[in-house]
Write a protein that holds these residues in place. Structure first.
Motif, PDB file in Angstrom:
ATOM      1  N   TRP A   5       0.818  -1.222   0.000  1.00  0.00           N
ATOM      2  CA  TRP A   5       0.000   0.000   0.000  1.00  0.00           C
ATOM      3  C   TRP A   5       0.849   1.268   0.000  1.00  0.00           C
ATOM      4  CZ3 TRP A   5      -4.686  -1.215   3.752  1.00  0.00           C
ATOM      5  CH2 TRP A   5      -5.477  -2.193   3.139  1.00  0.00           C
ATOM      6  N   ASP A   6       2.022   1.214   0.637  1.00  0.00           N
ATOM      7  CA  ASP A   6       2.900   2.387   0.590  1.00  0.00           C
ATOM      8  C   ASP A   6       3.196   2.744  -0.865  1.00  0.00           C
ATOM      9  OD1 ASP A   6       2.940   2.381   3.316  1.00  0.00           O
ATOM     10  OD2 ASP A   6       4.996   1.656   3.520  1.00  0.00           O
ATOM     11  N   GLY A   7       3.529   1.722  -1.642  1.00  0.00           N
ATOM     12  CA  GLY A   7       3.858   1.985  -3.033  1.00  0.00           C
ATOM     13  C   GLY A   7       2.637   2.287  -3.879  1.00  0.00           C
ATOM     14  N   ARG A   8       1.521   1.662  -3.538  1.00  0.00           N
ATOM     15  CA  ARG A   8       0.346   1.750  -4.403  1.00  0.00           C
ATOM     16  C   ARG A   8      -0.481   3.008  -4.147  1.00  0.00           C
ATOM     17  NH1 ARG A   8      -3.627  -3.478  -4.780  1.00  0.00           N
ATOM     18  NH2 ARG A   8      -5.291  -2.561  -6.030  1.00  0.00           N
ATOM     19  N   PHE A   9      -0.616   3.367  -2.863  1.00  0.00           N
ATOM     20  CA  PHE A   9      -1.497   4.489  -2.509  1.00  0.00           C
ATOM     21  C   PHE A   9      -0.743   5.675  -1.905  1.00  0.00           C
ATOM     22  CE2 PHE A   9      -4.150   0.626  -1.759  1.00  0.00           C
ATOM     23  CZ  PHE A   9      -4.961   0.779  -2.874  1.00  0.00           C
ATOM     24  N   GLY A  10       0.314   5.385  -1.153  1.00  0.00           N
ATOM     25  CA  GLY A  10       0.994   6.466  -0.450  1.00  0.00           C
ATOM     26  C   GLY A  10      -0.016   7.311   0.304  1.00  0.00           C
ATOM     27  N   ARG A  11       0.107   8.611   0.137  1.00  0.00           N
ATOM     28  CA  ARG A  11      -0.818   9.530   0.810  1.00  0.00           C
ATOM     29  C   ARG A  11      -1.721  10.238  -0.215  1.00  0.00           C
ATOM     30  NH1 ARG A  11      -0.602  11.097   5.578  1.00  0.00           N
ATOM     31  NH2 ARG A  11      -0.988  13.281   5.096  1.00  0.00           N
ATOM     32  N   VAL A  12      -1.930   9.562  -1.348  1.00  0.00           N
ATOM     33  CA  VAL A  12      -2.710  10.205  -2.414  1.00  0.00           C
ATOM     34  C   VAL A  12      -4.160  10.378  -1.967  1.00  0.00           C
ATOM     35  CG1 VAL A  12      -3.540   9.980  -4.788  1.00  0.00           C
ATOM     36  CG2 VAL A  12      -1.191   9.303  -4.196  1.00  0.00           C
ATOM     37  N   SER A  35     -10.857   4.720  -0.264  1.00  0.00           N
ATOM     38  CA  SER A  35     -11.745   4.443  -1.384  1.00  0.00           C
ATOM     39  C   SER A  35     -11.562   3.006  -1.890  1.00  0.00           C
ATOM     40  CB  SER A  35     -11.464   5.453  -2.503  1.00  0.00           C
ATOM     41  OG  SER A  35     -12.158   5.116  -3.668  1.00  0.00           O
ATOM     42  N   TYR A  36     -10.325   2.575  -1.886  1.00  0.00           N
ATOM     43  CA  TYR A  36     -10.017   1.191  -2.282  1.00  0.00           C
ATOM     44  C   TYR A  36     -10.748   0.190  -1.375  1.00  0.00           C
ATOM     45  CZ  TYR A  36      -6.905  -2.969  -2.223  1.00  0.00           C
ATOM     46  OH  TYR A  36      -6.396  -4.238  -2.210  1.00  0.00           O
TER      47      TYR A  36
END
Lengths: 380, 380
Positions: free
Chosen positions: A231-238, A259-260
């Motif tokens: 999740w760090d790579g996929r979502f970060g803090r977006v 949202s995911y």
């Protein structure tokens, strides 16, 4: 009513009555299954797949149901589980709502849904029901039983209760017993469902359905099925774009990761029966392959007989952590099985076996390709 | 009404209006704090403790409140934070319900509880409020600011917004920004509270209180505050005695770990205000020390000025994982701070700093003991 049966399903009736481990029996119960490939003349090339909590038997597309299955990348002609070589059977778990009999099925003795009147369900009942499917298909001995997640428990129970039913075993992100962290997670998921007023002691309807509780349970599930690293790579803090946010709701969705989770939950809540979820979830907490050996898990594993085994785990799995697959391999080896442990570095956590086919495919393919031909039992 | 103020609390009024980072301002707000030890003549021996989400300012016993505090083993004469040497201040966080102004306080402009009328709360607001307490106590420069968990975020914000306020910093199981796994956990905790019909959009009463939602939130918290490893050893698969089980409830508590969670939840639910919980929880999700540096967390850390720093983390912490303390130490060092990273092998997860005093005590004591005497600012 709250069953979701894939269109390509086939069925095997279970013996009636079908006795349950913790008491009671089912009448007129059935198991849903699907198959791929063809049995060889000696019926020695069968591979059984037993699943995690939620999947149906539709692991991959086939002529009777061309829609993609939940393990589509893994199973088919020329794939890791090569249906040109193997006759593959996947069963929907006993107690589920996807074709096999469970709490969302009609109790023939009352004409009503079982709901909480379904007998207590254990992993061992699922194993017995799967064994019946195997035998009903004319298979005396499986070339391999593959169990994923909860199915890793079911496969061990199958090997324990039906000695000789499989020559080999691949345990994928499974466990020989439930440990307190995963018991705690599952207990909280069940509590979320039971606290939803619409659960109503199991007597919900389609119109009045415990959607909030199921959503909570599923979100917690997804959090434990994936990994922080991924999740760090996929979502970060977006953050969500403003058009995907409800600014009237001060605590509404704001980050992509929220949202995911919401999307996962929405897709799930109306596709799985809440009472079935409770029963299957609890069956995992109860499982310990060492139960009949004085809660000695290692002794339970060492009592299992097969030729070869492979236990595959993932470093980022917090629900069925790597030590549990190590324990399975070590325990089987202590009993004389040629057993290996394979830790993979997938970032996707427990769910890696569903998505990281680049790592899981070769591991499974390599094990199956190296299986020596079956020797007729009379020759042994 | 739903505030829980330790009897030894002292108070500092915040400037009125007290502007909030995301907009709005508080009128007539105050901060609760407690102190231990005495300031030296130069007032150079002050240590500030900023806390995690739920603690009050009563970190340890003292003459005005002899009851044990939440860090009793760590703080006192001759202990790791030695109150014979240091003048120690602990503040209750702004937005909390334990003496400092928060959503459970009366809004003086309406005479009613703030509830969701409280302005949006950020970590930076808590830092500004803590800085005001420090200055009100006549402290120009702290010898050290110690931040635990959420307080690790508050301490970084304090150092960023009030340059020179501290000579040194110990960051304990903290983070320079929230990452998606912990955002997901906190989002689910907030959802559990908000889904409880008794939350009622924040307008609950003592009699009609969102106890189920708070219980769920707390259980999920405890699961993420401890570790699977600790629980394997502590609970294993031990079941409750039959007299501690409700056999009428088919999905009731069965394992010791479930009872442990239930006990934690019951002790918490009526001791923390649900709206305060929502506000403080969300403030953590929003935090990124790099926000004003184009979301470049490393740049935010490198902009902080202090003499020395220590970031301590725990290998089994899944909520504020070890990489986050490594990031703090590396980021501060890149900015010229003599910063060190200390990973500890505590099995207790995120909560280790509260219980594993055998490991945390020497680490904190060693850092404080090695702090050189303060040099008067005019001499620099």
């Amino acid at each position: 009513m709250t069953e979701f049966i894939p269109p390509g399903s086939r069925f095997v009736d279970l013996p009636s009555p079908f006795p349950m481990k913790r008491g009671g029996a089912l009448s007129g119960a059935r198991m849903a299954y699907e198959t791929w490939g063809h049995p060889d003349p000696a019926r020695s090339n069968a591979v059984l797949i037993v699943t995690g909590l939620s999947p149906d038997a539709h692991a991959a597309s086939h002529d009777d149901d061309p829609s993609p299955g939940w393990w589509e990348q893994m199973l088919g002609p020329g794939k890791a589980i090569d249906t040109d070589r193997w006759f593959v059977i996947c069963v929907n778990s006993l107690g589920s709502c996807k074709g096999s009999t469970g709490p969302a099925s009609i109790d023939p003795t009352t004409g009503e849904l079982y709901r909480l009147g379904f007998p207590e369900l254990s992993i061992e009942d699922g194993a017995d029901a799967a064994a019946h499917v195997v035998r009903a298909l004319g298979i005396e001995r499986l070339a391999c039983v593959i169990g994923n997640s909860m199915g890793g428990m079911t496969a061990l129970a199958l090997l324990a209760r039906h000695p000789g039913i499989a020559r080999s075993h691949i345990n994928i992100c499974g466990a020989a017993r439930a440990l307190p962290f995963s018991i705690a997670i599952r207990s909280l998921q069940r509590e979320a469902i039971r606290l939803d007023p619409k659960w109503n002691g199991g007597n919900y309807t389609e119109a009045d359905y415990p959607e909030s509780g199921m959503r909570m349970a599923r979100k917690l599930g997804v959090i434990t099925y994936r990994s922080a690293l991924e999740w760090d790579g996929r979502f970060g803090r977006v953050r969500l774009d403003s058009d995907r946010r409800d600014d009237e709701d001060p605590f509404g969705l704001e980050f992509e990761v929220e949202s995911y989770l919401e999307g996962h939950a929405r897709r799930f809540v109306r596709r799985f029966d809440p009472n079935c979820y409770l029963y299957l979830s609890r069956s995992m907490d109860w499982f310990d392959i060492g139960e009949s050996c004085g809660a000695d898990t290692e002794a339970g594993l060492a009592s299992l007989r097969m030729e070869r085994a492979l236990a595959i785990g993932v470093q980022t799995d917090i629900l069925f952590p790597l030590q549990q697959q190590q324990q399975i391999a070590d325990g089987l080896r202590a009993g004389g099985v040629d057993a290996h442990f394979l830790p993979l570095e997938s970032p996707q956590g427990h769910d890696a076996f569903l998505v990281d086919i680049a790592r899981f495919g070769p591991a499974v393919a390599g094990f199956l390709e190296a299986l020596p031909p079956a020797v007729a039992r009379g020759d042994r």
